[in-house]
Write an enzyme that holds these catalytic residues in place. Structure first.
Site, PDB file in Angstrom:
ATOM      1  N   GLU A 140      -4.943 -45.632 -53.087  1.00 27.12           N
ATOM      2  CA  GLU A 140      -5.683 -46.235 -54.283  1.00 27.12           C
ATOM      3  C   GLU A 140      -6.955 -45.918 -54.478  1.00 27.12           C
ATOM      4  O   GLU A 140      -7.284 -45.946 -55.699  1.00 27.12           O
ATOM      5  CB  GLU A 140      -5.480 -47.937 -53.945  1.00 27.12           C
ATOM      6  CG  GLU A 140      -4.374 -48.393 -53.813  1.00 27.12           C
ATOM      7  CD  GLU A 140      -3.133 -48.075 -54.784  1.00 27.12           C
ATOM      8  OE1 GLU A 140      -3.502 -47.759 -56.057  1.00 27.12           O
ATOM      9  OE2 GLU A 140      -1.825 -47.902 -54.592  1.00 27.12           O
ATOM     10  N   HIS A 168       9.277 -49.082 -59.090  1.00 21.64           N
ATOM     11  CA  HIS A 168       9.017 -48.140 -60.315  1.00 21.64           C
ATOM     12  C   HIS A 168       9.990 -48.040 -61.308  1.00 21.64           C
ATOM     13  O   HIS A 168       9.886 -47.745 -62.295  1.00 21.64           O
ATOM     14  CB  HIS A 168       8.722 -46.772 -59.474  1.00 21.64           C
ATOM     15  CG  HIS A 168       7.496 -46.841 -58.709  1.00 21.64           C
ATOM     16  ND1 HIS A 168       7.528 -47.517 -57.258  1.00 21.64           N
ATOM     17  CD2 HIS A 168       6.286 -46.406 -58.760  1.00 21.64           C
ATOM     18  CE1 HIS A 168       6.270 -47.410 -56.925  1.00 21.64           C
ATOM     19  NE2 HIS A 168       5.579 -46.680 -57.483  1.00 21.64           N
TER      20      HIS A 168
HETATM   21  O1  X8Z Z   1       3.353 -46.976 -55.653  1.00 23.26           O
HETATM   22  C1  X8Z Z   1       2.784 -46.239 -54.856  1.00 23.26           C
HETATM   23  C2  X8Z Z   1       1.273 -46.358 -54.647  1.00 23.26           C
HETATM   24  C3  X8Z Z   1       0.831 -46.955 -55.765  1.00 23.26           C
HETATM   25  S1  X8Z Z   1       0.622 -45.556 -57.113  1.00 23.26           S
HETATM   26  C4  X8Z Z   1       1.120 -47.817 -53.798  1.00 23.26           C
HETATM   27  N1  X8Z Z   1       3.361 -45.204 -53.953  1.00 23.26           N
HETATM   28  C5  X8Z Z   1       4.730 -44.927 -54.008  1.00 23.26           C
HETATM   29  C6  X8Z Z   1       5.737 -46.131 -53.603  1.00 23.26           C
HETATM   30  O2  X8Z Z   1       5.131 -46.989 -53.001  1.00 23.26           O
HETATM   31  O3  X8Z Z   1       6.863 -46.070 -53.820  1.00 23.26           O
HETATM   32  C7  X8Z Z   1       2.596 -44.717 -53.082  1.00 23.26           C
HETATM   33  C8  X8Z Z   1       3.676 -43.736 -52.068  1.00 23.26           C
HETATM   34  C9  X8Z Z   1       4.977 -43.694 -53.032  1.00 23.26           C
HETATM   35 ZN    ZN Z   2      -0.792 -44.039 -56.776  1.00 22.42          ZN
END
Ligand code: X8Z
Ligand code: ZN
Length: 634
Positions: A405, A533
């Site tokens: 982060e 996501h």
């Molecule tokens: O979403 C994230 C971060 C914030 S950009 C915590 N990541 C992905 C996930 O958690 O799926 C980091 C690694 C992959």
């Molecule tokens: Zn990130």
């Protein structure tokens, strides 16, 4: 993620194209754009001839870009403020405020993109031309021109995000009772339990939050695609793939090329993990030549597997590399973890985080309100108003995520004086890779220095232990990082139909990861919606790219730091030389095509998984030995 390209992205909301901590926007000329018809005012002359439309002047282009910058700054800041408030206090009222703000910025940006077309071919300075170009890829969620549909899209996007953030499972007759569980509870069980059935209950339980998202998501796709077509793209997926200074088709090929480079290594890791889990749970549960049930990999989404390290420690007699105990013993709290991570950045000669970061961030899950616990990093006002939002656990996983982060925050900090359209990573994989690059230097020796590991060993056996732990995080993630957007590209293009959403999801999970659903799934489920996501509409290819790029960055910064010896032994901690290189790249933001930025730090213009393979050389040797008599693959 990076800060919101438009505020939404951040929070995960990602509607417009903000650059939130979890993901910036995109750039690159869309293929479809060439086909786009430009509306021009046609005035017939007296003799009936139609003159060519007057070409706008350089001054007009410069003025247009300046106006777009001011307007986007204003709208994205408003959206970002609303998104921050919502992410840290999820209520219907806050959701409505986000939807209203995002509706406004979506309306503006849609029109601005159309207006920008009349400057196609204009002669102007490189910064103006670059901004004209970036504008066309500056949203992850384009909205239809029809105001009613735009409103519906903004509300649907916000609703999906809230549903994820407030998701509950278990027995919620009394929402306050312990039987009513949240995401953190599911994560905790999946990462710590050894009980097959308990694991299954948590795995299935979390996935009960998402079936209600399905009709909303389907509509979201329709509306987003309509918006994409309005600005000259075939669909939202094509818009996303247009953000990489190459054509969407070239980008697809690029992803595939990189995947082929690392696939053999993943297959080896999968093979060994499968064998070890077979020993633990029995080969009736984990078949020797089949897929691994998704709930046994120590992660709610089976995306990273460091939590199964304890089941497969190569050399248990070597000193422990478990920092979680060290953090507890040294009485680290959330603040101290963030301060320590900041200390890594400042050791490279980068500035400390601004005072407001400490006042405005959210580090601890509050118990008096709902918050979006998925970690994100923000620059709310595009003016160094840095923050992170994270429900920090005192463990190694979150210690690494804090570095991740802060990587976003340090990007923001070093480009916030630029036009807003330049306030993004060179591409979004760069943004996601910065903090991870530094975390690669969080070696046992560094942790020992910090008092977080009592013993370090340079024995080759200790090296293998550490390599396996790293591989379970970095290598295991690769196919997951790839398939999320392969699913969405299919969904947005219509290749995957709504009545195949779940089946297509599992087909990809099976094919790329060799991971299987532990119980039968059907179209009554909507498993993609149980991954942040998807409802947040944050593009995911960025994380795949970041996994590869971070090793390229690491190798280059290690060279700058004068490191000698194998790559996996390098830590750039304290190297101002490495810091200077990193700073040069961060300060460019998105002002130049990404190969220029890569060249600044790594001396090459091509993404390459070579440094990742080099880093994991010792592990490759170990895995091939372990797998000698096994049939790998599934
Ligand atoms: O979403 C994230 C971060 C914030 S950009 C915590 N990541 C992905 C996930 O958690 O799926 C980091 C690694 C992959
Ligand atoms: Zn990130």
């Amino acid at each position: 993620m990076p800060r919101l390209a438009s505020p939404l992205v951040l929070a995960g909301l990602a509607s417009s194209l903000l650059v939130v901590g979890c993901g910036p926007k995109k750039r690159a000329e869309p293929e479809a754009e060439a086909k786009q018809e430009v509306e021009v005012e046609v005035v017939e002359t007296k003799d009936g001839a139609i003159p060519a439309p007057a070409k706008p002047s350089t001054e007009e282009a410069v003025a247009f870009v300046k106006e777009v910058d001011a307007k986007l700054r204003e709208l994205w800041t408003a959206e970002s403020k609303a998104a921050w408030t919502h992410a840290t206090d999820i209520t219907d009222e806050h959701a409505a405020a986000v939807a209203a703000a995002s509706e406004q910025s979506m309306a503006y940006i849609g029109q601005a993109i159309k207006d920008a077309r009349k400057f196609d071919g204009v002669e102007a300075d490189p910064d103006t031309l670059r901004q004209l170009h970036l504008l066309k890829v500056a949203t992850t969620l384009p909205a239809p021109t029809d105001p009613a549909k735009r409103k519906e899209l903004a509300e649907t996007a916000t609703k999906l995000d809230s549903m994820y953030g407030t998701g509950k499972w278990g027995d919620c007759t009394d929402p306050e009772s312990d039987a009513c569980k949240n995401m953190g509870d599911a994560m905790e069980i999946i990462s710590t339990s050894d009980d097959y059935d308990e694991l299954l209950t948590a795995w299935e339980g979390w996935r009960t939050i998402s079936p209600p998202m399905r009709p909303l998501y389907q509509r979201f796709v329709e509306l987003g695609n309509e918006g994409a077509r309005d600005i000259g793209y075939r669909d939202v997926g094509e818009l996303w793939r247009s953000g990489y200074d190459m054509s969407p088709a070239e980008f697809e090929a690029e992803m595939e090329r990189l995947w082929q480079q690392v696939k053999p290594l993943y297959t080896q890791l999968h093979c060994h993990a499968r064998a070890k889990l077979g020993e633990k749970f029995g080969v009736d549960k984990v078949p020797a030549e089949g897929m691994i049930p998704a709930h046994l990999l120590g992660n709610l989404w089976a995306q990273e597997w460091p939590n199964i390290y304890d089941d497969m420690i190569p050399y248990p007699d070597q000193p422990s590399i478990d920092v979680t105990k060290g953090l507890e013993q040294a009485k680290y709290d959330e603040l101290k973890m963030v301060k320590t991570a900041e200390g890594f950045f400042t050791s490279l000669g980068l500035d400390p985080l601004p005072e407001t970061f400490w006042q405005r961030s959210l580090f601890v899950k509050p118990d008096d309100r709902e918050v979006q616990c998925h970690a994100s990093a923000w620059d709310v006002g595009y003016n160094n108003d840095l923050r992170i939002k994270m429900c920090i656990k005192i463990d190694m996983e979150d210690f690494v995520t804090i570095h991740h982060e802060l990587g976003h925050n340090y990007y923001y900090m070093n480009y916030y004086t630029k036009p807003v359209l330049f306030q993004s990573g060179a591409h979004d994989g760069f943004h996601e890779g910065i903090g991870d690059t530094l975390a690669l230097s969080v070696t046992p020796a560094y942790l020992n220095n910090m008092g977080l590991l009592s013993e370090v060993s340079e024995d080759p056996k200790a090296v293998i232990n550490k390599q396996l732990a790293d591989g379970l995080e970095k290598i295991a993630f690769l196919p997951f990082g790839l398939l999320i957007d392969r699913w969405r590209w299919g969904v947005f293009s219509g290749e995957i139909k709504p009545d195949e959403y779940n089946a297509a999801w599992w087909k990809l999970r099976n094919e790329y990861q060799g991971v299987a659903a532990p119980v039968e799934r059907s179209e009554a489920n909507f498993d993609p919606g149980a991954k942040y996501h998807i409802p947040a509409n944050t593009p995911y290819s960025r994380y795949f790219l970041a996994r590869i790029l971070q090793f390229q960055f690491h190798k280059a910064l290690c060279d700058a730091a004068g490191h000698e010896g194998p790559l996996h032994t390098c830590s750039i901690y304290g190297s101002e030389e490495a810091g200077k290189k990193l700073h040069a790249m961060l300060a460019m933001g998105a002002s130049k095509p990404w190969p220029d930025a890569l060249e600044v730090v790594a001396g090459t213009r091509k993404m390459d998984a070579g440094p990742m393979l080099e880093y994991f050389e010792p592990l490759q040797g170990y895995l091939s030995e372990q797998n000698q008599d096994r049939r790998c693959g599934w």
